[in-house]
Design a protein around this motif. Structure first.
Motif, PDB file in Angstrom:
ATOM      1  N   THR A 352       0.808  -1.118  -0.005  1.00  0.00           N
ATOM      2  CA  THR A 352       0.042   0.080   0.009  1.00  0.00           C
ATOM      3  C   THR A 352       0.842   1.284  -0.088  1.00  0.00           C
ATOM      4  OG1 THR A 352      -0.024   0.446   2.283  1.00  0.00           O
ATOM      5  CG2 THR A 352      -1.731  -1.209   1.425  1.00  0.00           C
ATOM      6  N   SER A 353       0.536   2.293  -0.160  1.00  0.00           N
ATOM      7  CA  SER A 353       1.098   3.761   0.036  1.00  0.00           C
ATOM      8  C   SER A 353       0.757   4.421   1.089  1.00  0.00           C
ATOM      9  CB  SER A 353       0.756   4.517  -1.131  1.00  0.00           C
ATOM     10  OG  SER A 353      -0.664   4.612  -1.532  1.00  0.00           O
ATOM     11  N   GLU A 354       0.367   3.680   2.275  1.00  0.00           N
ATOM     12  CA  GLU A 354       0.064   4.082   3.482  1.00  0.00           C
ATOM     13  C   GLU A 354      -0.901   5.400   3.334  1.00  0.00           C
ATOM     14  OE1 GLU A 354       1.117   2.871   6.339  1.00  0.00           O
ATOM     15  OE2 GLU A 354       2.216   1.366   5.309  1.00  0.00           O
ATOM     16  N   ARG A 355      -2.091   5.120   2.670  1.00  0.00           N
ATOM     17  CA  ARG A 355      -3.184   6.034   2.343  1.00  0.00           C
ATOM     18  C   ARG A 355      -2.584   7.500   1.840  1.00  0.00           C
ATOM     19  NH1 ARG A 355      -7.834   3.841   3.715  1.00  0.00           N
ATOM     20  NH2 ARG A 355      -7.727   1.937   5.195  1.00  0.00           N
ATOM     21  N   LEU A 356      -1.521   7.440   1.162  1.00  0.00           N
ATOM     22  CA  LEU A 356      -0.897   8.660   0.486  1.00  0.00           C
ATOM     23  C   LEU A 356      -1.090   8.752  -1.119  1.00  0.00           C
ATOM     24  CD1 LEU A 356       2.344   9.101   2.622  1.00  0.00           C
ATOM     25  CD2 LEU A 356      -0.025  10.276   3.037  1.00  0.00           C
ATOM     26  N   GLY A 357      -1.259   9.809  -1.837  1.00  0.00           N
ATOM     27  CA  GLY A 357      -1.514   9.827  -2.933  1.00  0.00           C
ATOM     28  C   GLY A 357      -2.790   9.160  -3.700  1.00  0.00           C
ATOM     29  N   PHE A 358      -2.796   8.935  -4.849  1.00  0.00           N
ATOM     30  CA  PHE A 358      -3.921   8.547  -5.449  1.00  0.00           C
ATOM     31  C   PHE A 358      -4.335   7.072  -5.263  1.00  0.00           C
ATOM     32  CE2 PHE A 358      -0.672   7.230  -8.621  1.00  0.00           C
ATOM     33  CZ  PHE A 358      -1.377   5.994  -9.229  1.00  0.00           C
ATOM     34  N   THR A 359      -3.175   6.056  -4.976  1.00  0.00           N
ATOM     35  CA  THR A 359      -3.422   4.896  -4.613  1.00  0.00           C
ATOM     36  C   THR A 359      -3.990   4.878  -3.237  1.00  0.00           C
ATOM     37  OG1 THR A 359      -1.045   4.661  -4.008  1.00  0.00           O
ATOM     38  CG2 THR A 359      -1.906   3.988  -6.291  1.00  0.00           C
ATOM     39  N   GLY A 360      -3.423   5.780  -2.403  1.00  0.00           N
ATOM     40  CA  GLY A 360      -3.936   5.861  -1.119  1.00  0.00           C
ATOM     41  C   GLY A 360      -5.316   6.142  -0.752  1.00  0.00           C
ATOM     42  N   ARG A 361      -5.728   7.195  -1.804  1.00  0.00           N
ATOM     43  CA  ARG A 361      -7.055   7.404  -1.719  1.00  0.00           C
ATOM     44  C   ARG A 361      -7.984   6.369  -2.477  1.00  0.00           C
ATOM     45  NH1 ARG A 361      -4.199  12.397  -2.844  1.00  0.00           N
ATOM     46  NH2 ARG A 361      -4.902  12.159  -5.155  1.00  0.00           N
ATOM     47  N   SER A 362      -7.433   5.411  -2.825  1.00  0.00           N
ATOM     48  CA  SER A 362      -8.151   4.393  -3.853  1.00  0.00           C
ATOM     49  C   SER A 362      -8.909   4.914  -5.007  1.00  0.00           C
ATOM     50  CB  SER A 362      -9.540   3.683  -2.891  1.00  0.00           C
ATOM     51  OG  SER A 362      -8.759   2.989  -1.848  1.00  0.00           O
ATOM     52  N   GLU A 363      -7.994   5.936  -5.605  1.00  0.00           N
ATOM     53  CA  GLU A 363      -8.578   6.361  -7.131  1.00  0.00           C
ATOM     54  C   GLU A 363      -8.023   5.564  -8.259  1.00  0.00           C
ATOM     55  OE1 GLU A 363      -6.981  10.160  -7.211  1.00  0.00           O
ATOM     56  OE2 GLU A 363      -8.290  10.906  -5.539  1.00  0.00           O
ATOM     57  N   GLY A 364      -7.125   4.545  -8.107  1.00  0.00           N
ATOM     58  CA  GLY A 364      -6.698   3.686  -9.018  1.00  0.00           C
ATOM     59  C   GLY A 364      -5.385   2.632  -8.441  1.00  0.00           C
ATOM     60  N   ILE A 365      -4.924   2.011  -9.388  1.00  0.00           N
ATOM     61  CA  ILE A 365      -3.866   1.082  -8.837  1.00  0.00           C
ATOM     62  C   ILE A 365      -2.548   1.443  -9.733  1.00  0.00           C
ATOM     63  CG2 ILE A 365      -3.070  -1.383  -8.848  1.00  0.00           C
ATOM     64  CD1 ILE A 365      -5.919  -1.876  -8.722  1.00  0.00           C
ATOM     65  N   ALA A 366      -1.440   1.237  -9.251  1.00  0.00           N
ATOM     66  CA  ALA A 366      -0.144   1.409  -9.717  1.00  0.00           C
ATOM     67  C   ALA A 366       0.627   0.201  -9.740  1.00  0.00           C
ATOM     68  CB  ALA A 366       0.555   2.523  -9.195  1.00  0.00           C
ATOM     69  N   SER A 367       1.734   0.001 -10.928  1.00  0.00           N
ATOM     70  CA  SER A 367       2.458  -1.283 -10.603  1.00  0.00           C
ATOM     71  C   SER A 367       3.903  -1.120 -11.187  1.00  0.00           C
ATOM     72  CB  SER A 367       1.905  -2.227 -11.473  1.00  0.00           C
ATOM     73  OG  SER A 367       2.353  -3.551 -11.525  1.00  0.00           O
ATOM     74  N   LEU A 368       4.901  -1.470 -10.514  1.00  0.00           N
ATOM     75  CA  LEU A 368       6.197  -1.488 -10.837  1.00  0.00           C
ATOM     76  C   LEU A 368       6.619  -2.824 -11.150  1.00  0.00           C
ATOM     77  CD1 LEU A 368       5.835   0.267  -7.794  1.00  0.00           C
ATOM     78  CD2 LEU A 368       7.768   1.376  -8.771  1.00  0.00           C
ATOM     79  N   ALA A 369       7.497  -2.994 -12.222  1.00  0.00           N
ATOM     80  CA  ALA A 369       8.194  -4.363 -12.474  1.00  0.00           C
ATOM     81  C   ALA A 369       9.584  -4.108 -12.903  1.00  0.00           C
ATOM     82  CB  ALA A 369       7.194  -4.857 -13.678  1.00  0.00           C
ATOM     83  N   THR A 370      10.079  -5.477 -12.832  1.00  0.00           N
ATOM     84  CA  THR A 370      11.532  -5.419 -13.102  1.00  0.00           C
ATOM     85  C   THR A 370      11.646  -6.922 -13.910  1.00  0.00           C
ATOM     86  OG1 THR A 370      12.378  -4.254 -11.251  1.00  0.00           O
ATOM     87  CG2 THR A 370      13.975  -5.603 -12.457  1.00  0.00           C
ATOM     88  N   ALA A 371      12.449  -6.711 -15.111  1.00  0.00           N
ATOM     89  CA  ALA A 371      12.509  -8.117 -15.802  1.00  0.00           C
ATOM     90  C   ALA A 371      14.023  -8.489 -15.832  1.00  0.00           C
ATOM     91  CB  ALA A 371      11.846  -7.962 -16.879  1.00  0.00           C
ATOM     92  N   CYS A 372      14.527  -9.531 -15.932  1.00  0.00           N
ATOM     93  CA  CYS A 372      16.034  -9.995 -15.920  1.00  0.00           C
ATOM     94  C   CYS A 372      16.086 -10.785 -17.209  1.00  0.00           C
ATOM     95  CB  CYS A 372      16.454 -10.565 -14.850  1.00  0.00           C
ATOM     96  SG  CYS A 372      18.245 -11.149 -15.202  1.00  0.00           S
ATOM     97  N   LEU A 373      16.775 -10.426 -18.472  1.00  0.00           N
ATOM     98  CA  LEU A 373      16.833 -11.023 -19.383  1.00  0.00           C
ATOM     99  C   LEU A 373      18.341 -11.518 -19.847  1.00  0.00           C
ATOM    100  CD1 LEU A 373      14.058  -9.881 -19.952  1.00  0.00           C
ATOM    101  CD2 LEU A 373      14.595  -9.368 -22.452  1.00  0.00           C
ATOM    102  N   VAL A 374      18.565 -12.833 -19.960  1.00  0.00           N
ATOM    103  CA  VAL A 374      19.832 -13.402 -20.075  1.00  0.00           C
ATOM    104  C   VAL A 374      19.974 -13.949 -21.628  1.00  0.00           C
ATOM    105  CG1 VAL A 374      21.637 -14.991 -19.606  1.00  0.00           C
ATOM    106  CG2 VAL A 374      20.015 -14.216 -17.920  1.00  0.00           C
ATOM    107  N   LYS A 375      21.065 -13.630 -22.246  1.00  0.00           N
ATOM    108  CA  LYS A 375      21.404 -13.843 -23.762  1.00  0.00           C
ATOM    109  C   LYS A 375      21.582 -15.448 -23.787  1.00  0.00           C
ATOM    110  CE  LYS A 375      22.652 -12.651 -27.913  1.00  0.00           C
ATOM    111  NZ  LYS A 375      21.850 -11.432 -28.918  1.00  0.00           N
ATOM    112  N   GLN A 376      20.843 -15.976 -24.727  1.00  0.00           N
ATOM    113  CA  GLN A 376      20.865 -17.272 -24.917  1.00  0.00           C
ATOM    114  C   GLN A 376      22.261 -17.931 -25.835  1.00  0.00           C
ATOM    115  OE1 GLN A 376      16.852 -19.354 -24.787  1.00  0.00           O
ATOM    116  NE2 GLN A 376      16.823 -17.351 -26.272  1.00  0.00           N
TER     117      GLN A 376
END
Length: 376
Positions: A352-376
């Motif tokens: 959660t964002s501890e009820r701070l910002g737009f996600t904290g006000r339940s106005e929407g959802i955010a997402s962060l992602a990391t991908a690791c790719l390796v040369k074959q």
């Protein structure tokens, strides 16, 4: 075309030292078998791992994985036959048979063998012999052998499934490899170029060489993805491919799967290939309401075309509601299925964002992602 790979890992392989079968020895931080299995992920539809009945820990470890397990036979031919039997009923048309002790096989070789099977009943990589060949006895040279037309055989060796199954059923056993079985059944075998780095670990010193190959071959790329969608009318949200009941829906041009969008952009980012909007412009009406797995599959396929495999992805969903925990396992499984990975290569978690910002006000959802790719 449905494809499969049989990885023969039932041998004892103690000549390589270490006190355990060579497939379970550590190589560059992972077991030999782990490197070999990873080479085929995303390249074929099914992977069969043929294990000795003595390898109880391996049976327990892989039992709940995406691998198909089969019991090894009394010799290599018996083990391959067991692997073929495990594929019955799955509609496999082309099958690759590979030695677990070849962990450095390249994506190029795998693809070349599969491509050759489009026009041949059987295909295998071979390395033309360039060194002079001697005949010896008791430590002394007793003659020479003409090297013209000689090849060092490698794996994976590929076949039309029905043809090699029939060939093994008719063979008396004792063959050096599956090409010998195929030729005994009258199959023509196409030779594709092998690779000196596709070594078979046999002696203790081979581990050092394999580690050098894996080390110099490691082109690792990281990509980050970030996405946001606001809430609107609806009774559910789609997150990481899973329908989650909720009093509101997410708004977006597609199905607004904020988690899958972030992971997709992370893969594109690692490849330096822009983002979803670059490949699937929101101005194009054909993508209106589209399932986000279309975008993710495209990113995964593009990675493969550029010679990369996905090592792992990590996705964080930021929201107050809905609660993600009860659905996280299903999300991981769905994302893994789409990307051709195992569930332990996919992380989905929430904060959660501890009820701070737009996600904290339940106005929407955010997402962060990391991908690791390796040369074959």
């Amino acid at each position: 075309m449905t494809t499969a790979a049989i990885i023969v890992a039932a041998g004892r392989g103690l000549r390589a030292g270490g006190g355990v079968p060579k497939q379970w020895r550590i190589l560059a931080g992972r077991r030999v078998a782990d490197w070999t299995i990873e080479r085929f992920r995303g390249q074929v539809d099914h992977i069969v791992l043929v294990l000795s009945d003595e390898d109880t820990p391996a049976w327990e470890e892989f039992r709940n994985s995406d691998l198909i397990l089969a019991s090894g036979g009394s010799d290599r031919s018996g083990s391959v036959s067991s692997g073929l039997k495990a594929l019955e009923g799955l509609g496999v048309q082309h099958v690759l048979i590979h030695d677990v002790a070849r962990p450095c096989v390249s994506s190029r070789i795998i693809k070349d063998v599969l491509n050759a099977l489009e026009t041949h009943q059987a295909a295998a990589p071979g390395l033309a012999v360039t060194d002079a060949l001697w005949v010896g006895r008791d430590g002394a040279v007793t003659g020479t052998q003409d090297r013209n037309g000689l090849y060092a055989a490698q794996t994976p060796q590929g076949f039309h499934f029905d043809a090699i199954t029939t060939a093994h059923a008719a063979h008396s056993g004792g063959a050096a490899d599956d090409v010998e079985v195929a030729r005994a059944a009258g199959l023509d075998v196409c030779i594709v170029p092998g690779d000196a780095d596709n070594l078979k670990i046999t002696r203790p010193e081979d581990f050092a060489r394999a580690e050098r190959i894996i080390g110099t071959d490691m082109d690792v790329r990281l990509g980050n993805g970030y996405d946001v969608h606001r809430f609107g009318e609806g009774d559910h949200v789609i997150l990481c491919g899973v329908k989650v009941p909720h009093g509101r829906g997410l708004q977006g041009h597609s199905d607004a799967d904020v988690g899958m969008h972030a992971v997709t952009d992370a893969i594109y980012g690692a490849l330096a290939q822009g983002d979803i909007g670059h490949h699937f412009p929101p101005s194009d009406p054909q993508w209106k309401g589209a399932a986000s797995e279309i975008f993710l599959r495209h990113a995964v396929e593009l990675a493969g075309q550029m010679g990369y495999r996905i090592s792992n992805v990590d996705c964080t969903l930021v929201c107050e509601y809905p609660k993600i925990g009860p659905h996280a396992a299903a999300m991981r499984a769905e994302m893994a299925k789409i990307m051709g990975l195992s569930a332990d290569q996919v992380s989905v978690k929430a904060t959660t964002s501890e009820r701070l910002g737009f996600t904290g006000r339940s106005e929407g959802i955010a997402s962060l992602a990391t991908a690791c790719l390796v040369k074959q």
